[in-house]
Design an enzyme around this catalytic site. Structure first.
Site, mmCIF file in Angstrom:
data_model
loop_
_atom_site.group_PDB
_atom_site.id
_atom_site.type_symbol
_atom_site.label_atom_id
_atom_site.label_comp_id
_atom_site.label_asym_id
_atom_site.label_seq_id
_atom_site.Cartn_x
_atom_site.Cartn_y
_atom_site.Cartn_z
ATOM 1 C CD GLU A 28 -2.712 1.238 2.351
ATOM 2 O OE1 GLU A 28 -3.656 2.061 2.477
ATOM 3 O OE2 GLU A 28 -2.843 0.264 3.180
ATOM 4 C CG ASN A 73 -7.980 2.644 5.324
ATOM 5 O OD1 ASN A 73 -8.293 1.686 5.056
ATOM 6 N ND2 ASN A 73 -7.381 3.051 6.614
ATOM 7 C CG ASN A 173 -9.493 -1.043 1.592
ATOM 8 O OD1 ASN A 173 -9.279 -2.361 1.676
ATOM 9 N ND2 ASN A 173 -9.428 -0.348 2.540
ATOM 10 C CD GLU A 174 -10.260 -1.944 6.141
ATOM 11 O OE1 GLU A 174 -10.103 -0.770 6.622
ATOM 12 O OE2 GLU A 174 -9.477 -2.916 6.392
ATOM 13 C CE1 TYR A 245 -3.438 -5.642 9.051
ATOM 14 C CE2 TYR A 245 -5.468 -4.549 9.140
ATOM 15 C CZ TYR A 245 -4.446 -5.007 8.496
ATOM 16 O OH TYR A 245 -4.289 -4.583 7.171
ATOM 17 C CD GLU A 293 -6.270 -4.316 4.470
ATOM 18 O OE1 GLU A 293 -6.106 -4.055 5.625
ATOM 19 O OE2 GLU A 293 -6.808 -3.563 3.454
ATOM 20 C CD GLN A 350 0.833 -1.683 4.148
ATOM 21 O OE1 GLN A 350 1.671 -1.278 3.583
ATOM 22 N NE2 GLN A 350 -0.273 -0.968 4.492
#
Length: 501
Positions: A28, A73, A173-174, A245, A293, A350
Site C-alpha cells: 500500500e 485505505n 476497500n473497507e 489485525y 488483510e 504489509q
C-alpha cells in the site's frame, strides 16, 4: 510439568488443495512500504528501475505468490491516472487516508514491472470510495485491453506495450468503516459493487472479483454487512473479503496467543452467511473468501491518522515484532490452511516496513523480522492437500476467546513426493508440550525446526538481524508409525516426514 497432546496424520483425510494464493502479501502507498521499502532509486542495491534488489531477494525467499495493491485505505481517495505517464509530468497529491504527500513516482506500471521481477501475481484494488463505475472501467481497459482504444493506447504510449492482464480485482476497500473515504451503507455499497461487477464482466469476461466484507469482527455491522452486500452481488463476484489485525498491546498474552480463534470465528461466520445467501437465492454457487488483510498490529500504539502531520513517506506503524508475535503469525497461517476449502486468497499486510516481515533503512540494509520465518517456511513446504488434523490436548482459558486448545496444528500432504509437512504451535507460555503423532507406515522425519526462545520478547533489529531464527529442533523420536517431540513454550514448529526408502 509438561502438557501432552496427540494427533494423527492421514493422507486420506483431506480438506482441500493448498491454494497458492493463500501466501499473498500487500503493498500500500502507506508510510515507507513503497518509498524506501520496495522502491528507492539511488540506493546501493537499486536496479535500473529503482527497485531494491535486496528487498526483491527477501520477497522471493519469503515465498510470496500474490501482492494486493495499491491499498488499503489509500485506494479510496486515489486517482490511478496520477501514477502513470512521464514521471516529471505526474502531480504531487495529498493522500487523505494517511495524511501523506504523494509524489506519484511509483504507480501502476512500476508496480507491474516490480511484480514481474518478484514473480508474484497482482491483485488490484479499485477506488469505489470517491470514484465509481466509469473510472473502474477506464482502469481495467488501460491495464488489460490489448490496444486500439483510447485507454489501451495510452498505456502503450506510457511504455507498456503488452496488456498487464490483471485477473484479480477488489471492488473497493473497507467501505463498511466510517474511517474510509466514501464510507457507505451495505445497501449503497452492494448496489455500486454489483453495477461495477456487471460492467467489468462485459469489458473483460473472466475477471475474478472480490466484494468488500467486514473490516474486522468487532465492527457493529459484522455479518449483517455481508448479508446485505451479497444479496446484491452474490452471482457477480468470486470472493467476499475479510480483514483482521491482532493487537498484543493490552497485556493479555493468553488471549493474544489465541488470536487464531477469532480468525476461525470470522471465517466460519462469513462462510455461513454466504451459504445462507446462496440458499435464499437458490444458487448452486459456493462463494470463496478473500482474507486479504491480516497480521499482528500494535494498534493500541497508533494514535490514529487524524493526529498525523502531512509528510512524505513518513515512518508509520513500523512495528518491531518479537518471538510471541511470530508464533501468533504462525498460528494464523495454520488457520488459513485449516480453512482452505473456503479461503481462496489471503494477504499478510504489509510487505515492507509497515507492520511488515521485511524492514529496511533508507540507503541502508534490509532484514527479516521474526514474523518472516513462519510465513517463509509455511509457503515453502505447504504443498498438495491440506489434511484434517484435530489435536487431542488440554485447553487454555482466555479472557477474549474462552477455552482454546493448547496446540494449534495443521498438515499438508504432497502426493507427488509423498511428503507430509506438520505445522504446530504451542500456545502455553510456561509449559512445554509433549506431542505424539500417529503416522502412516513408512514415513520418517527428515526435518525438524522450531521458532522458540527463552525470551518471548526477543526480536530482530538492523544491528542484530538474526537474534530470532528457526533452529533445528531436538528430542524428536520416531518408531512403529509414531513420532514424539516436545514443543517448547510459546513456539512454532515444522516437522517434515518422508518415505524412508
Amino acid at each position: 510439568m509438561s502438557n501432552r497432546a496427540r494427533l494423527a496424520l492421514d493422507p486420506a483425510f483431506r480438506i482441500a488443495p493448498v491454494e497458492p494464493r493463500l501466501f499473498g502479501s500487500f503493498v500500500e502507498h502507506m508510510g515507507r512500504c513503497v518509498y524506501t521499502g520496495i522502491f528507492e532509486p539511488g540506493h546501493p542495491h537499486a536496479d535500473a528501475d529503482g527497485f531494491r534488489t535486496d528487498v526483491l531477494d527477501l520477497v522471493r525467499e519469503l515465498g510470496v505468490t500474490l501482492v494486493r495493491y495499491p491499498g488499503g485505505n489509500f485506494v479510496s481517495n486515489y486517482r490511478w491516472e496520477d501514477g502513470v505517464g512521464p514521471r516529471d509530468q505526474r502531480p504531487t497529491t495529498l493522500d487523505l487516508a494517511w495524511r501523506s504527500i504523494e509524489d506519484n513516482s511509483f504507480g501502476l506500471n512500476e508496480f507491474m514491472a516490480w511484480a514481474a521481477k518478484a514473480g508474484v501475481e497482482p491483485m488490484m484494488a479499485l477506488n469505489l470510495g470517491t470514484r465509481g463505475v466509469a473510472e473502474a472501467l477506464q482502469l481495467v481497459e488501460y491495464a488489460n485491453h490489448p490496444g486500439g482504444t483510447r485507454m489501451s493506447e495510452l498505456r502503450r504510449a506510457h511504455g507498456a506495450d503488452k496488456p498487464h492482464d490483471i485477473r484479480l480485482w477488489c471492488l473497493g476497500n473497507e467501505l463498511d468503516g466510517p474511517w474510509q473515504m466514501g464510507h457507505k451503507t451495505a445497501r449503497e455499497y452492494g448496489r455500486l459493487a454489483a453495477e461495477t461487477a456487471r460492467a467489468l464482466n462485459r469489458l473483460d469476461p473472466g475477471l475474478a472479483l472480490v466484494a468488500c466484507g467486514s473490516s474486522n469482527s468487532s465492527i457493529p455491522t459484522f455479518g449483517a454487512w455481508e448479508a446485505e452486500v451479497l444479496e446484491e452481488t452474490y452471482e457477480l463476484v468470486d470472493y467476499i473479503s475479510l480483514h483482521a489485525y491482532y493487537d498484543p498491546g493490552d497485556g493479555d498474552a493468553d488471549s493474544f496467543l489465541a488470536s487464531a480463534a477469532d480468525m476461525e470465528h470470522m471465517i466460519r461466520s462469513i462462510a455461513a452467511t454466504a451459504d445462507h445467501t446462496a440458499a435464499k437465492l437458490r444458487s448452486r454457487k459456493r462463494l470463496k473468501l478473500s482474507f486479504d488483510e491480516w497480521n499482528v498490529w500494535y494498534q493500541s500504539r497508533f494514535p490514529g491518522e487524524s493526529g498525523l502531520e502531512w509528510a512524505r513517506h513518513p515512518r508509520l506503524i513500523e512495528d518491531s515484532y518479537d518471538l510471541t508475535d511470530a508464533v501468533v503469525v504462525g498460528s494464523l497461517l495454520i488457520t488459513l490452511l485449516r480453512n482452505a476449502d473456503r479461503v481462496g486468497v489471503a494477504c499478510q499486510a504489509q510487505l515492507a516496513n509497515v507492520i511488515a516481515p521485511i524492514m529496511t533503512e533508507p540507503g541502508g540494509p534490509a532484514w527479516r523480522q521474526t514474523i518472516f520465518h513462519p510465513f517463509a517456511l509455511t509457503a515453502r513446504h505447504a504443498r498438495g492437500q491440506v489434511l484434517r488434523v484435530e489435536p487431542d490436548c488440554s485447553t487454555v482459558r482466555t479472557a477474549k476467546h474462552g477455552e482454546v486448545p493448547v496446540v494449534c496444528a495443521t498438515a499438508t500432504h504432497d502426493p507427488a513426493s509423498g511428503e507430509i509437512a506438520l505445522f504446530v504451535v504451542n500456545r502455553d507460555r510456561h509449559r512445554p508440550c509433549v506431542l505424539e503423532v500417529a503416522l502412516p507406515r513408512g514415513l520418517v522425519p527428515v526435518e525438524h525446526v522450531e521458532l522458540a526462545d527463552a525470551d518471548p520478547c526477543a526480536r530482530n533489529t538492523s544491528a542484530e538481524p538474526e537474534r530470532v531464527v528457526p533452529r533445528p529442533g531436538s528430542g524428536l523420536s520416531c518408531q512403529d508409525g509414531a513420532a514424539a517431540l516436545t514443543l517448547p513454550p510459546t513456539s512454532w514448529t515444522l516437522v517434515r516426514f518422508a518415505s524412508e526408502e
